[in-house]
Scaffold this motif. Sequence first.
Motif, PDB file in Angstrom:
ATOM      1  N   ARG A 214       0.892  -1.296  -0.122  1.00 22.22           N
ATOM      2  CA  ARG A 214       0.019  -0.229   0.094  1.00 22.22           C
ATOM      3  C   ARG A 214       1.009   1.201   0.023  1.00 22.22           C
ATOM      4  NH1 ARG A 214      -3.598  -3.265   2.911  1.00 22.22           N
ATOM      5  NH2 ARG A 214      -2.723  -2.838   4.880  1.00 22.22           N
ATOM      6  N   LEU A 215       1.952   1.303   0.632  1.00 30.24           N
ATOM      7  CA  LEU A 215       2.906   2.424   0.879  1.00 30.24           C
ATOM      8  C   LEU A 215       3.375   2.610  -0.490  1.00 30.24           C
ATOM      9  CD1 LEU A 215       4.586   4.390   2.545  1.00 30.24           C
ATOM     10  CD2 LEU A 215       6.334   2.551   2.522  1.00 30.24           C
ATOM     11  N   PHE A 216       3.903   1.553  -1.285  1.00 33.35           N
ATOM     12  CA  PHE A 216       4.397   1.897  -2.550  1.00 33.35           C
ATOM     13  C   PHE A 216       3.492   2.311  -3.471  1.00 33.35           C
ATOM     14  CE2 PHE A 216       8.159   0.370  -0.498  1.00 33.35           C
ATOM     15  CZ  PHE A 216       9.535   0.087  -1.482  1.00 33.35           C
ATOM     16  N   ARG A 217       2.273   1.785  -3.416  1.00 35.35           N
ATOM     17  CA  ARG A 217       1.323   1.929  -4.242  1.00 35.35           C
ATOM     18  C   ARG A 217       0.850   3.361  -4.225  1.00 35.35           C
ATOM     19  NH1 ARG A 217      -2.344  -1.519  -3.231  1.00 35.35           N
ATOM     20  NH2 ARG A 217      -3.654  -0.200  -1.787  1.00 35.35           N
ATOM     21  N   ASN A 218       0.296   3.701  -2.866  1.00 28.03           N
ATOM     22  CA  ASN A 218      -0.212   4.869  -2.561  1.00 28.03           C
ATOM     23  C   ASN A 218       0.393   6.263  -2.563  1.00 28.03           C
ATOM     24  OD1 ASN A 218      -2.778   3.311  -2.785  1.00 28.03           O
ATOM     25  ND2 ASN A 218      -2.735   3.201  -0.395  1.00 28.03           N
ATOM     26  N   ASP A 219       1.601   6.119  -1.807  1.00 30.51           N
ATOM     27  CA  ASP A 219       2.572   7.151  -1.753  1.00 30.51           C
ATOM     28  C   ASP A 219       3.626   7.491  -2.665  1.00 30.51           C
ATOM     29  OD1 ASP A 219       1.109   7.209   0.889  1.00 30.51           O
ATOM     30  OD2 ASP A 219       2.889   7.229   2.093  1.00 30.51           O
ATOM     31  N   PHE A 220       4.019   6.337  -3.596  1.00 29.92           N
ATOM     32  CA  PHE A 220       5.120   6.613  -4.558  1.00 29.92           C
ATOM     33  C   PHE A 220       4.631   5.953  -5.863  1.00 29.92           C
ATOM     34  CE2 PHE A 220       7.127   6.033  -0.348  1.00 29.92           C
ATOM     35  CZ  PHE A 220       7.858   6.987  -0.227  1.00 29.92           C
ATOM     36  N   PHE A 221       3.270   5.374  -6.269  1.00 31.96           N
ATOM     37  CA  PHE A 221       2.810   5.169  -7.330  1.00 31.96           C
ATOM     38  C   PHE A 221       3.768   4.168  -7.984  1.00 31.96           C
ATOM     39  CE2 PHE A 221       2.294   9.888  -6.559  1.00 31.96           C
ATOM     40  CZ  PHE A 221       0.956   9.894  -6.034  1.00 31.96           C
ATOM     41  N   VAL A 222       4.370   3.549  -7.394  1.00 27.08           N
ATOM     42  CA  VAL A 222       5.092   2.419  -8.022  1.00 27.08           C
ATOM     43  C   VAL A 222       4.351   1.242  -8.317  1.00 27.08           C
ATOM     44  CG1 VAL A 222       7.089   0.555  -7.473  1.00 27.08           C
ATOM     45  CG2 VAL A 222       7.164   3.094  -6.223  1.00 27.08           C
ATOM     46  N   SER A 223       4.929   0.621  -9.755  1.00 30.87           N
ATOM     47  CA  SER A 223       4.250  -0.536 -10.216  1.00 30.87           C
ATOM     48  C   SER A 223       4.217  -1.622  -9.626  1.00 30.87           C
ATOM     49  CB  SER A 223       4.847  -0.780 -11.575  1.00 30.87           C
ATOM     50  OG  SER A 223       6.128  -1.414 -11.520  1.00 30.87           O
ATOM     51  N   PRO A 224       3.251  -2.574  -9.644  1.00 32.01           N
ATOM     52  CA  PRO A 224       3.268  -3.860  -8.810  1.00 32.01           C
ATOM     53  C   PRO A 224       4.359  -4.568  -8.980  1.00 32.01           C
ATOM     54  CG  PRO A 224       0.918  -3.442  -9.785  1.00 32.01           C
ATOM     55  CD  PRO A 224       1.870  -2.212 -10.270  1.00 32.01           C
ATOM     56  N   ALA A 225       5.092  -4.709 -10.101  1.00 32.21           N
ATOM     57  CA  ALA A 225       6.133  -5.479 -10.521  1.00 32.21           C
ATOM     58  C   ALA A 225       7.483  -5.023  -9.634  1.00 32.21           C
ATOM     59  CB  ALA A 225       6.321  -5.589 -11.832  1.00 32.21           C
ATOM     60  N   ARG A 226       7.528  -3.538  -9.667  1.00 35.93           N
ATOM     61  CA  ARG A 226       8.726  -3.155  -8.856  1.00 35.93           C
ATOM     62  C   ARG A 226       8.454  -3.147  -7.425  1.00 35.93           C
ATOM     63  NH1 ARG A 226       9.893  -3.385 -14.394  1.00 35.93           N
ATOM     64  NH2 ARG A 226      11.947  -2.383 -14.732  1.00 35.93           N
ATOM     65  N   THR A 227       7.337  -3.090  -7.004  1.00 32.96           N
ATOM     66  CA  THR A 227       6.976  -3.295  -5.729  1.00 32.96           C
ATOM     67  C   THR A 227       7.497  -4.604  -5.115  1.00 32.96           C
ATOM     68  OG1 THR A 227       5.238  -1.778  -5.817  1.00 32.96           O
ATOM     69  CG2 THR A 227       5.007  -3.144  -4.010  1.00 32.96           C
ATOM     70  N   GLU A 228       6.986  -5.721  -5.780  1.00 26.28           N
ATOM     71  CA  GLU A 228       7.443  -7.003  -5.425  1.00 26.28           C
ATOM     72  C   GLU A 228       8.856  -7.252  -5.634  1.00 26.28           C
ATOM     73  OE1 GLU A 228       5.495  -9.274  -4.294  1.00 26.28           O
ATOM     74  OE2 GLU A 228       3.962  -7.677  -4.348  1.00 26.28           O
ATOM     75  N   LEU A 229       9.681  -6.425  -6.538  1.00 20.09           N
ATOM     76  CA  LEU A 229      11.016  -6.576  -6.479  1.00 20.09           C
ATOM     77  C   LEU A 229      11.708  -6.068  -5.305  1.00 20.09           C
ATOM     78  CD1 LEU A 229      13.634  -7.069  -8.175  1.00 20.09           C
ATOM     79  CD2 LEU A 229      13.513  -4.839  -9.075  1.00 20.09           C
ATOM     80  N   ALA A 230      11.283  -4.896  -4.806  1.00 18.46           N
ATOM     81  CA  ALA A 230      11.569  -4.378  -3.565  1.00 18.46           C
ATOM     82  C   ALA A 230      11.371  -5.092  -2.327  1.00 18.46           C
ATOM     83  CB  ALA A 230      10.995  -2.887  -3.559  1.00 18.46           C
ATOM     84  N   LEU A 231      10.285  -5.855  -2.381  1.00 16.86           N
ATOM     85  CA  LEU A 231       9.970  -6.843  -1.261  1.00 16.86           C
ATOM     86  C   LEU A 231      10.951  -8.118  -1.291  1.00 16.86           C
ATOM     87  CD1 LEU A 231       6.098  -6.804  -0.917  1.00 16.86           C
ATOM     88  CD2 LEU A 231       7.777  -6.327   0.987  1.00 16.86           C
ATOM     89  N   ASP A 232      11.241  -8.616  -2.379  1.00 12.21           N
ATOM     90  CA  ASP A 232      12.216  -9.500  -2.474  1.00 12.21           C
ATOM     91  C   ASP A 232      13.742  -9.176  -1.796  1.00 12.21           C
ATOM     92  OD1 ASP A 232      10.701 -11.763  -3.861  1.00 12.21           O
ATOM     93  OD2 ASP A 232      11.125 -10.762  -6.042  1.00 12.21           O
ATOM     94  N   ALA A 233      14.082  -7.973  -2.324  1.00 11.10           N
ATOM     95  CA  ALA A 233      15.403  -7.517  -1.876  1.00 11.10           C
ATOM     96  C   ALA A 233      15.270  -7.411  -0.326  1.00 11.10           C
ATOM     97  CB  ALA A 233      15.597  -6.335  -2.623  1.00 11.10           C
ATOM     98  N   ALA A 234      14.094  -6.797   0.275  1.00 12.62           N
ATOM     99  CA  ALA A 234      13.659  -6.608   1.599  1.00 12.62           C
ATOM    100  C   ALA A 234      13.934  -7.752   2.421  1.00 12.62           C
ATOM    101  CB  ALA A 234      12.545  -5.748   1.837  1.00 12.62           C
ATOM    102  N   ARG A 235      13.301  -8.693   1.989  1.00 15.57           N
ATOM    103  CA  ARG A 235      13.391  -9.955   2.645  1.00 15.57           C
ATOM    104  C   ARG A 235      14.827 -10.382   2.840  1.00 15.57           C
ATOM    105  NH1 ARG A 235       9.552 -11.568  -1.427  1.00 15.57           N
ATOM    106  NH2 ARG A 235       7.331 -10.780  -0.737  1.00 15.57           N
ATOM    107  N   SER A 236      15.707 -10.528   1.733  1.00 16.41           N
ATOM    108  CA  SER A 236      16.909 -10.789   1.800  1.00 16.41           C
ATOM    109  C   SER A 236      17.756  -9.897   2.562  1.00 16.41           C
ATOM    110  CB  SER A 236      17.850 -10.697   0.317  1.00 16.41           C
ATOM    111  OG  SER A 236      17.149 -11.569  -0.579  1.00 16.41           O
ATOM    112  N   SER A 237      17.478  -8.727   2.906  1.00 17.68           N
ATOM    113  CA  SER A 237      17.975  -7.759   3.793  1.00 17.68           C
ATOM    114  C   SER A 237      17.756  -7.946   5.192  1.00 17.68           C
ATOM    115  CB  SER A 237      17.831  -6.143   3.351  1.00 17.68           C
ATOM    116  OG  SER A 237      18.220  -5.492   4.465  1.00 17.68           O
ATOM    117  N   ILE A 238      16.684  -8.295   5.412  1.00 17.27           N
ATOM    118  CA  ILE A 238      16.277  -8.722   6.906  1.00 17.27           C
ATOM    119  C   ILE A 238      16.904 -10.311   7.230  1.00 17.27           C
ATOM    120  CG2 ILE A 238      14.295  -9.213   8.328  1.00 17.27           C
ATOM    121  CD1 ILE A 238      12.529  -7.450   6.800  1.00 17.27           C
TER     122      ILE A 238
END
Length: 490
Positions: free
Chosen positions: A133-157
């Motif tokens: 929701r943050l990526f969609r509503n505040d930054f207008f990021v596409s669903p595909a790039r949002t999932e990419l950011a989440l993939d990398a976030a999981r690796s980071s954590i």
Amino acid sequence: MYLKLIHHKYKYAVEQIMLALFPGEKPVYAPDAGEPQSAVSSLSLGRSWATARTELTLDGKTAVGISRVAVSELTDDLVRDRLLQRIIKQSFYKAAVACTGIQPPWGALTGIRPAKLASKALKETGSEAQVRRLFRNDFFVSPARTELALDAARSSIAAEQKLEKNDLSLYVGIPFCPTRCAYCSFVSADVQRALKLVEPYLAALDQEIDAAAGYLREAGAKVRTIYIGGGTPTTLSAPQLEHLISHLRQVLELDRLAEFTVEAGRPDTITADKMAVLRDLDVDRVSVNPQTMQDEVLRAMGRSHTAADILTAYDIVRKSGIPIVNMDLIAGLPRDSVAGFRDTLDTVLSLNPENITVHTLALKKGARLMMEREGLPSGEETSAMLDYAWDALRAAGQIPYYLYRQKYMSGALENIGWCKPGTEGLYNICIMEELHSILALGAGGSTKLTNPATGKVVRLTNPKYPQQYMERIDQLCQDKAELVDFQRSL
């Protein structure tokens, strides 16, 4: 693009969003609007709302974007600055979409670390739905790039959970290359012309390594990863590589070392004797970086080797027994095509490396391509290359584990590190997500002493050129003493 700011001084925010949406433009400040390419950014504060407005003119077409935030949310100076800059960027983005009809995949999100925002939100909320929701509503990021950011976030954590507070990474820079590539802006010396500098440079580097080892012991810091980069480290001879790596292993306490990476990089520097040295000294990761498997594109890049040479170099590395190999590719190179990039990726996948990093060409200041820009694929073609890479890499069982963006990047896209599960590069995650300090040695090295809890970063920068580095080596060794107090403050 001509820019004008009214009732605010958030110049950097406006420039960031302009460069993200229009990588080819340069900011120019003019007293009046009405230029063919211009943006007027204004900010007004009322009793209830803070409102940002952007009027954008592109080739005779004008559009307006408006965004706002409740004044009650501006709770302190830091929050105020962050939220006001956010609505300024949002308003610019809305005006740009209205003017061009194009919705960039990363929306209004600027900065080089999208995954850092995702991992922060994921740790705070514990909800991937909230991040979406943050990526969609505040930054207008596409669903595909949002999932990419989440993939990398999981690796980071996951990587962060393996770290202790006294861990850090060590970067060692070797600023020499066989030749200079057309897209490169790194300060690296052509080894044929700078051969006389290599031995004295390594002697100075030995001195800095010794100083750093002493400060690391004094600080109680533990080296978690080592990364030898450049330039092209395998420009060094086998005896020079053996001396450098043996010295690191002799003077550093490496009981916490998780990975040791050397960028082999250019295939024209890879030989069996060099790879044997790396394997014997327990280097467990190397990069063989073709960038492309198209001979015409290699020539346009200024490389002296062929695609066949890359296959030979890869075979040498595999026979050496080094367990993890990364291969770098670049989408958007001059004279490349979507079909050519597909052939490159298919060839690399057939080699079965553990990691594949897919970069998007960034036109960097100081690089020959920044000035010439001949034969470059369009942003749409570059995007099609990345779309193919996503599908092909996932089908091959690779996952995205880190990403970053750069200025002047074709199509306003990104660089993605892909890997077979379990072969993630910890150094890459730590440096991209700023999980701990990176102590950098050698010419061009940029140390970042990082406190992840507070976000505080102290930078110590070495001179870019080998000659200047050697001349200042005594002072540079003394400067590293700052590591001790910083680490003790964690």
